[in-house]
Design a protein around this motif. Structure first.
Motif, PDB file in Angstrom:
ATOM      1  N   PRO A 471       0.827  -1.218   0.000  1.00  0.00           N
ATOM      2  CA  PRO A 471       0.000   0.000   0.000  1.00  0.00           C
ATOM      3  C   PRO A 471       0.854   1.258   0.000  1.00  0.00           C
ATOM      4  O   PRO A 471       1.838   1.360   0.726  1.00  0.00           O
ATOM      5  CB  PRO A 471      -0.808  -0.120   1.298  1.00  0.00           C
ATOM      6  CG  PRO A 471      -0.801  -1.572   1.630  1.00  0.00           C
ATOM      7  CD  PRO A 471       0.523  -2.087   1.150  1.00  0.00           C
ATOM      8  N   ARG A 472       0.450   2.217  -0.811  1.00  0.00           N
ATOM      9  CA  ARG A 472       1.163   3.491  -0.884  1.00  0.00           C
ATOM     10  C   ARG A 472       0.681   4.413   0.237  1.00  0.00           C
ATOM     11  O   ARG A 472      -0.485   4.455   0.553  1.00  0.00           O
ATOM     12  CB  ARG A 472       0.910   4.154  -2.233  1.00  0.00           C
ATOM     13  CG  ARG A 472       1.604   5.497  -2.406  1.00  0.00           C
ATOM     14  CD  ARG A 472       1.104   6.213  -3.652  1.00  0.00           C
ATOM     15  NE  ARG A 472       1.743   7.500  -3.830  1.00  0.00           N
ATOM     16  CZ  ARG A 472       1.328   8.417  -4.682  1.00  0.00           C
ATOM     17  NH1 ARG A 472       0.256   8.182  -5.432  1.00  0.00           N
ATOM     18  NH2 ARG A 472       1.951   9.566  -4.791  1.00  0.00           N
ATOM     19  N   GLY A 473       1.604   5.154   0.817  1.00  0.00           N
ATOM     20  CA  GLY A 473       1.230   6.148   1.819  1.00  0.00           C
ATOM     21  C   GLY A 473       0.984   5.568   3.190  1.00  0.00           C
ATOM     22  O   GLY A 473       0.739   6.313   4.145  1.00  0.00           O
ATOM     23  N   ALA A 474       1.036   4.242   3.327  1.00  0.00           N
ATOM     24  CA  ALA A 474       0.813   3.634   4.638  1.00  0.00           C
ATOM     25  C   ALA A 474       2.041   3.830   5.517  1.00  0.00           C
ATOM     26  O   ALA A 474       3.174   3.766   5.048  1.00  0.00           O
ATOM     27  CB  ALA A 474       0.505   2.150   4.487  1.00  0.00           C
ATOM     28  N   THR A 475       1.815   4.109   6.787  1.00  0.00           N
ATOM     29  CA  THR A 475       2.904   4.156   7.762  1.00  0.00           C
ATOM     30  C   THR A 475       2.688   3.028   8.766  1.00  0.00           C
ATOM     31  O   THR A 475       1.568   2.555   8.953  1.00  0.00           O
ATOM     32  CB  THR A 475       2.952   5.511   8.490  1.00  0.00           C
ATOM     33  OG1 THR A 475       1.667   5.788   9.068  1.00  0.00           O
ATOM     34  CG2 THR A 475       3.317   6.620   7.527  1.00  0.00           C
ATOM     35  N   TYR A 476       3.764   2.611   9.407  1.00  0.00           N
ATOM     36  CA  TYR A 476       3.708   1.400  10.213  1.00  0.00           C
ATOM     37  C   TYR A 476       4.244   1.637  11.615  1.00  0.00           C
ATOM     38  O   TYR A 476       5.157   2.440  11.829  1.00  0.00           O
ATOM     39  CB  TYR A 476       4.504   0.273   9.537  1.00  0.00           C
ATOM     40  CG  TYR A 476       3.849  -0.192   8.268  1.00  0.00           C
ATOM     41  CD1 TYR A 476       3.034  -1.319   8.255  1.00  0.00           C
ATOM     42  CD2 TYR A 476       4.012   0.513   7.085  1.00  0.00           C
ATOM     43  CE1 TYR A 476       2.406  -1.724   7.091  1.00  0.00           C
ATOM     44  CE2 TYR A 476       3.384   0.116   5.923  1.00  0.00           C
ATOM     45  CZ  TYR A 476       2.586  -1.003   5.934  1.00  0.00           C
ATOM     46  OH  TYR A 476       1.939  -1.394   4.790  1.00  0.00           O
ATOM     47  N   SER A 477       3.643   0.943  12.549  1.00  0.00           N
ATOM     48  CA  SER A 477       4.105   0.932  13.939  1.00  0.00           C
ATOM     49  C   SER A 477       4.525  -0.484  14.295  1.00  0.00           C
ATOM     50  O   SER A 477       4.049  -1.449  13.699  1.00  0.00           O
ATOM     51  CB  SER A 477       2.993   1.386  14.888  1.00  0.00           C
ATOM     52  OG  SER A 477       2.642   2.733  14.655  1.00  0.00           O
ATOM     53  N   GLN A 478       5.388  -0.574  15.300  1.00  0.00           N
ATOM     54  CA  GLN A 478       5.840  -1.893  15.742  1.00  0.00           C
ATOM     55  C   GLN A 478       5.306  -2.171  17.139  1.00  0.00           C
ATOM     56  O   GLN A 478       5.347  -1.301  18.014  1.00  0.00           O
ATOM     57  CB  GLN A 478       7.371  -1.963  15.741  1.00  0.00           C
ATOM     58  CG  GLN A 478       7.909  -3.372  15.914  1.00  0.00           C
ATOM     59  CD  GLN A 478       9.417  -3.404  15.784  1.00  0.00           C
ATOM     60  OE1 GLN A 478      10.118  -2.746  16.535  1.00  0.00           O
ATOM     61  NE2 GLN A 478       9.914  -4.157  14.821  1.00  0.00           N
ATOM     62  N   LEU A 479       4.781  -3.377  17.314  1.00  0.00           N
ATOM     63  CA  LEU A 479       4.245  -3.798  18.607  1.00  0.00           C
ATOM     64  C   LEU A 479       5.097  -4.910  19.189  1.00  0.00           C
ATOM     65  O   LEU A 479       5.576  -5.781  18.465  1.00  0.00           O
ATOM     66  CB  LEU A 479       2.799  -4.294  18.456  1.00  0.00           C
ATOM     67  CG  LEU A 479       1.770  -3.315  17.885  1.00  0.00           C
ATOM     68  CD1 LEU A 479       0.405  -3.984  17.804  1.00  0.00           C
ATOM     69  CD2 LEU A 479       1.685  -2.045  18.717  1.00  0.00           C
ATOM     70  N   LEU A 480       5.278  -4.865  20.502  1.00  0.00           N
ATOM     71  CA  LEU A 480       5.952  -5.929  21.232  1.00  0.00           C
ATOM     72  C   LEU A 480       4.888  -6.825  21.860  1.00  0.00           C
ATOM     73  O   LEU A 480       4.045  -6.349  22.623  1.00  0.00           O
ATOM     74  CB  LEU A 480       6.850  -5.344  22.322  1.00  0.00           C
ATOM     75  CG  LEU A 480       7.378  -6.334  23.375  1.00  0.00           C
ATOM     76  CD1 LEU A 480       8.303  -7.354  22.735  1.00  0.00           C
ATOM     77  CD2 LEU A 480       8.078  -5.587  24.497  1.00  0.00           C
ATOM     78  N   PHE A 481       4.913  -8.107  21.537  1.00  0.00           N
ATOM     79  CA  PHE A 481       3.947  -9.057  22.083  1.00  0.00           C
ATOM     80  C   PHE A 481       4.596  -9.838  23.217  1.00  0.00           C
ATOM     81  O   PHE A 481       5.736 -10.294  23.099  1.00  0.00           O
ATOM     82  CB  PHE A 481       3.474 -10.020  20.989  1.00  0.00           C
ATOM     83  CG  PHE A 481       2.474  -9.396  20.044  1.00  0.00           C
ATOM     84  CD1 PHE A 481       1.121  -9.635  20.192  1.00  0.00           C
ATOM     85  CD2 PHE A 481       2.899  -8.561  19.024  1.00  0.00           C
ATOM     86  CE1 PHE A 481       0.202  -9.067  19.330  1.00  0.00           C
ATOM     87  CE2 PHE A 481       1.992  -7.981  18.156  1.00  0.00           C
ATOM     88  CZ  PHE A 481       0.632  -8.231  18.314  1.00  0.00           C
ATOM     89  N   PHE A 482       3.841  -9.978  24.302  1.00  0.00           N
ATOM     90  CA  PHE A 482       4.348 -10.743  25.436  1.00  0.00           C
ATOM     91  C   PHE A 482       3.193 -11.492  26.097  1.00  0.00           C
ATOM     92  O   PHE A 482       2.018 -11.184  25.892  1.00  0.00           O
ATOM     93  CB  PHE A 482       5.049  -9.829  26.445  1.00  0.00           C
ATOM     94  CG  PHE A 482       4.158  -8.817  27.120  1.00  0.00           C
ATOM     95  CD1 PHE A 482       3.555  -9.102  28.351  1.00  0.00           C
ATOM     96  CD2 PHE A 482       3.915  -7.581  26.537  1.00  0.00           C
ATOM     97  CE1 PHE A 482       2.742  -8.178  28.981  1.00  0.00           C
ATOM     98  CE2 PHE A 482       3.100  -6.646  27.161  1.00  0.00           C
ATOM     99  CZ  PHE A 482       2.507  -6.946  28.385  1.00  0.00           C
ATOM    100  N   ARG A 483       3.560 -12.487  26.892  1.00  0.00           N
ATOM    101  CA  ARG A 483       2.557 -13.272  27.615  1.00  0.00           C
ATOM    102  C   ARG A 483       2.661 -12.984  29.099  1.00  0.00           C
ATOM    103  O   ARG A 483       3.747 -12.917  29.670  1.00  0.00           O
ATOM    104  CB  ARG A 483       2.779 -14.772  27.373  1.00  0.00           C
ATOM    105  CG  ARG A 483       1.717 -15.658  28.052  1.00  0.00           C
ATOM    106  CD  ARG A 483       2.009 -17.128  27.814  1.00  0.00           C
ATOM    107  NE  ARG A 483       3.267 -17.553  28.421  1.00  0.00           N
ATOM    108  CZ  ARG A 483       3.408 -17.830  29.721  1.00  0.00           C
ATOM    109  NH1 ARG A 483       2.381 -17.716  30.548  1.00  0.00           N
ATOM    110  NH2 ARG A 483       4.587 -18.218  30.187  1.00  0.00           N
ATOM    111  N   PHE A 484       1.482 -12.773  29.700  1.00  0.00           N
ATOM    112  CA  PHE A 484       1.404 -12.666  31.154  1.00  0.00           C
ATOM    113  C   PHE A 484       0.217 -13.508  31.595  1.00  0.00           C
ATOM    114  O   PHE A 484      -0.916 -13.268  31.169  1.00  0.00           O
ATOM    115  CB  PHE A 484       1.227 -11.215  31.598  1.00  0.00           C
ATOM    116  CG  PHE A 484       1.229 -11.058  33.101  1.00  0.00           C
ATOM    117  CD1 PHE A 484       2.370 -11.312  33.841  1.00  0.00           C
ATOM    118  CD2 PHE A 484       0.083 -10.669  33.772  1.00  0.00           C
ATOM    119  CE1 PHE A 484       2.378 -11.187  35.218  1.00  0.00           C
ATOM    120  CE2 PHE A 484       0.076 -10.536  35.149  1.00  0.00           C
ATOM    121  CZ  PHE A 484       1.227 -10.789  35.883  1.00  0.00           C
TER     122      PHE A 484
END
Length: 601
Positions: A471-484
Motif C-alpha cells: 500500500p502506498r502512503g501507509a505508515t507502520y508501527s511496531q508492537l511488542l507481544f508478550f505473555r502474562f
C-alpha cells in the motif's frame, strides 16, 4: 563519516542480534516441553537468515556453525520428529557457539587498546548488570606471551582457569576455542570481581608471560548496559536528518495547539475555543511527522548494488545490475520491512536465475547477465520489480518437485504458492547461499504481513520477474507481544524504555500491597499489580514511558515483534476488546495495552 563498507557489518550486527534473541526465546519454549512444529520452523529460519548474511560478508566461522545447526533443524522439521532433551541441549550449545562467533566478528575493527571495550552480547550484558548490582569491579586484564613460548594455547587456558577461580570471566580474546596457537600471543580478559589487583597479577604470573596490565573499566561504556533499551526486544534507535524548516513548522503547530488546549482547560464553560481549528492543528502535526518518516529508495538501492556485486563475484558470474525509481518515497519503517525481502530476491536472481558465462554462451546469450530493480507508483500502491534475464522457471518441474517433497498441490495454486511453501527447493544439497528452501517463503510471509502481495512472471530460457506490491502512503508501527498469565498482550515498542529480567529484590510493595519495580508502579496487564491479587509476578520487567511518567508491565515471556499499519494501530488504541493478529498461518488473540491510558489511570 562512516565508511560504506561498515554499513553491511552494522546491519549484520543488528540483524543477528535480533535473530539470536528470537532463537533464544524459541529454545526456551522447546526446553519447557513445547514441541510445536511452527517453533522449529521459526528457529530454523532464524539460523538460516544468520547464515545467509554471514555468508555474504564471508564470516566463515559464523557460516559454518549456522550451517551445521540448520542441518539438524532441517532434518527435524522435514521428518516432523520430536526433539528429546539431549537434542534441545545440543541445539542450545550450538546456539551459544554461534552467538560467540557472531560476537567476535562484531568487535570493532581497531585493536582493543586504552578504554575501548568490545560489543558484549545479551548474555554477557546480563552478567555485567548482575555484577554491577553486587558492587563488583569491572576489569580488563591484558597479558603477553613470549613469541618463542611453546604450547601458547595451553598457557592461555591456564591463565583463564586461574582467573575463573577468583572472578567471573565475561569474555576472553581471542576465544579459547581458537585452533591456531599463534593467536594466543596477546590475551585480553574481561572479568568482574570484588578482589585486589595483586590477586589478579598472581593469576597471570606464569612461565613465559612477558608482560601484564590491569585496567579498571566503567560499566557504562560497555554497550550502555545499565540504562539503554535492552536488545532483548527493542532495537537501538536510528537517526536521520530532517530539514530545519520542518522542525520549525512542527514547533509552531505544537505551540499553537498547546495554547489552545490550555485555554480550553481554563475556560471550559465559555465554549469560545475553535475546536475545529484545534483539530486541524493536530492533523497538521501528524501530517508533518508522517512526512519526516518518509525516505527515498536510493540508499536501499546502493546497498543492493553492493550486495549484487559481491555475490556475483563469489559465484564467478558476470553481471550488470540497474535500478529505476530511486526517487520513489516510502515510509521508513516499511522500507526496513522490505529490506530483507529485496535482499532475498536479488540474491535468488543472481544465484538461481542468471547463468554462468559458459551456460549463457551455450544459450547464445551475452556473457554478462542482467538484473534490474524497478520501483514505481501504481495508483494507491508501490510496486518494486526484481527482474533477471536468466534461465527462467520451469513450472512443470516445480510441480513435480512439489510432489516429490510431499507438498499438497491444489489446482488453484499458482507458481508463487508452490515456490513459497516452507522447505521447497529444487536443490538436492544446501550451500552457503541457498538450497534450504527458506528465502521465498519468508519473502511472501513478510510482505503479506503488511498488506502486500508477491507475484511472479517467468519464461523458460528468458528470465523471471518477481513483483512486490505494498500500500502506498501507509505508515507502520511496531508492537511488542508478550505473555502474562494465560493471555497475550501487545505494547507499542516506541513507548518501551528498556526490558530487564527480574531478579530477587527488584520488586517491592507499599503499605497498600501495591507492587513497584525499583520505585516504578508495576502493572499486571492493564491493572496495578497488587500482592494479594497478583499470584504471578512474571519473569520480565517492561519499563515504558509516557509524558515523562514511567510504568512497568510484568511479563512471563517475551514473544515477538510485529509490524502493523498505523491505521490498524489506531483502531487498537480506540477499542479495548480483544483483537487478533496473524503470525504466519496462525491467528492469535491479544489485548492491546496503551501506556498512556494505563499511566493516566
Amino acid at each position: 563519516m562512516e565508511s560504506e563498507k561498515s554499513k553491511p557489518r552494522e546491519r549484520f550486527a543488528a540483524d543477528s542480534r535480533r535473530y539470536l534473541q528470537h532463537a533464544d526465546a524459541l529454545v526456551r519454549r522447546l526446553k519447557q516441553g513445547s514441541q510445536k512444529s511452527e517453533d522449529i520452523h521459526e528457529l530454523f529460519r532464524c539460523i538460516h537468515s544468520i547464515k545467509s548474511e554471514g555468508s555474504y560478508l564471508r564470516f566463515r566461522e559464523v557460516t559454518s556453525i549456522a550451517h551445521e545447526l540448520e542441518s539438524g533443524l532441517d532434518k527435524a522439521r522435514r521428518e516432523i520428529t520430536m526433539l528429546d532433551k539431549s537434542s534441545v541441549a545440543a541445539i542450545e550449545q550450538q546456539l551459544g557457539k554461534l552467538q560467540k562467533a557472531i560476537s567476535d566478528v562484531n568487535e570493532p575493527e581497531a585493536d582493543i587498546t586504552g578504554s575501548q571495550t568490545p560489543l558484549f552480547n545479551m548474555f554477557e550484558k546480563k552478567l555485567l548488570n548482575e555484577a554491577h548490582r553486587r558492587g563488583d569491579r569491572f576489569y580488563r586484564v591484558r597479558c603477553q606471551l613470549d613469541d618463542k613460548a611453546p604450547m601458547k594455547k595451553a598457557r592461555a587456558y591456564l591463565i583463564l582457569s586461574n582467573l575463573e577461580q577468583i572472578s567471573n570471566v565475561i569474555r576472553m580474546q581471542p576465544p579459547i576455542q581458537s585452533t591456531e596457537d599463534r593467536v594466543f600471543l596477546d590475551l585480553s580478559f574481561y572479568l568482574t570481581a570484588d578482589i585486589r589487583e595483586d590477586a589478579i597479577y598472581a593469576c597471570v604470573d606464569i612461565d613465559q608471560v612477558t608482560g601484564a596490565q590491569i585496567e579498571i573499566l566503567d560499566f557504562q561504556p560497555t554497550g550502555n548496559i545499565l540504562g539503554a533499551r535492552e536488545a532483548l526486544a527493542i532495537e537501538a534507535p536510528s537517526f536521520f536528518r530532517i530539514s530545519e524548516q520542518k522542525i520549525t513548522r512542527l514547533s509552531e503547530y505544537a505551540n499553537e495547539l498547546n495554547m489552545a488546549l490550555k485555554e480550553l482547560q481554563l475556560s471550559p464553560e465559555r465554549g469560545g475555543i475553535d475546536l475545529a481549528n484545534t483539530i486541524d492543528l493536530s492533523q497538521n502535526i501528524i501530517g508533518e511527522l508522517k512526512s519526516v518518516r518518509v525516505s527515498r529508495l536510493d540508499e536501499e538501492f546502493s546497498r543492493l548494488e553492493e550486495l549484487a556485486t559481491d555475490i556475483s563475484a563469489q559465484l564467478g558470474k558476470e553481471l550488470s545490475i540497474d535500478f529505476e525509481g530511486e526517487h520513489v518515497e516510502i515510509d521508513r519503517r516499511l522500507l526496513t520491512i522490505l529490506s530483507d525481502p529485496l535482499n532475498h530476491l536479488v540474491r535468488n536472481a543472481i544465484d538461481h536465475g542468471v547463468e554462468s558465462p559458459a551456460e549463457r554462451a551455450g544459450s547464445r546469450k551475452p556473457a554478462k547477465g542482467s538484473v534490474q530493480v524497478i520501483a514505481g507508483v501504481k495508483g494507491e500502491r508501490i510496486e518494486i520489480v526484481v527482474r533477471d534475464d536468466g534461465k527462467g522457471i520451469d513450472e512443470a518441474l516445480i510441480r513435480r518437485r512439489s510432489a516429490e517433497l510431499s507438498h499438497q498441490i491444489r489446482k488453484s495454486d499458482g507458481l508463487i504458492d508452490m515456490l513459497s511453501r516452507p522447505g521447497f527447493t529444487t536443490l538436492e544439497e544446501a550451500t552457503d547461499l541457498s538450497g534450504r528452501g527458506v528465502g521465498l517463503d519468508l519473502v511472501v510471509q513478510r510482505i503479506r504481513s503488511v498488506g502486500g502481495i508477491v507475484t511472479v512472471s517467468t519464461a523458460v530460457g528468458k528470465g523471471s520477474a518477481f513483483t512486490i506490491s505494498v500500500p502506498r502512503g501507509a505508515t507502520y508501527s511496531q508492537l511488542l507481544f508478550f505473555r502474562f498469565g494465560k493471555l497475550l498482550y501487545a505494547l507499542p515498542t516506541g513507548a518501551v524504555e528498556h526490558i530487564e529480567r527480574l531478579t530477587q529484590g527488584d520488586l517491592q510493595k507499599d503499605r497498600k500491597e501495591r507492587i513497584f519495580y525499583r520505585r516504578i508502579p508495576a502493572f499486571a496487564a492493564d491493572r496495578p499489580a497488587v500482592a494479594a491479587t497478583t499470584p504471578s509476578l512474571g519473569r520480565y520487567a517492561i519499563v515504558t514511558s509516557h509524558l515523562q511518567k514511567q510504568a512497568c508491565f510484568l511479563a512471563d515471556d517475551l514473544l515477538f515483534e510485529h509490524d502493523m499499519p498505523d491505521s490498524d494501530a489506531d483502531k487498537l488504541r480506540q477499542q479495548k476488546h480483544r483483537h487478533s493478529v496473524r503470525i504466519g498461518s496462525e491467528k492469535r488473540e491479544f489485548l492491546y495495552l496503551s501506556p498512556g491510558a494505563v499511566v493516566g489511570s
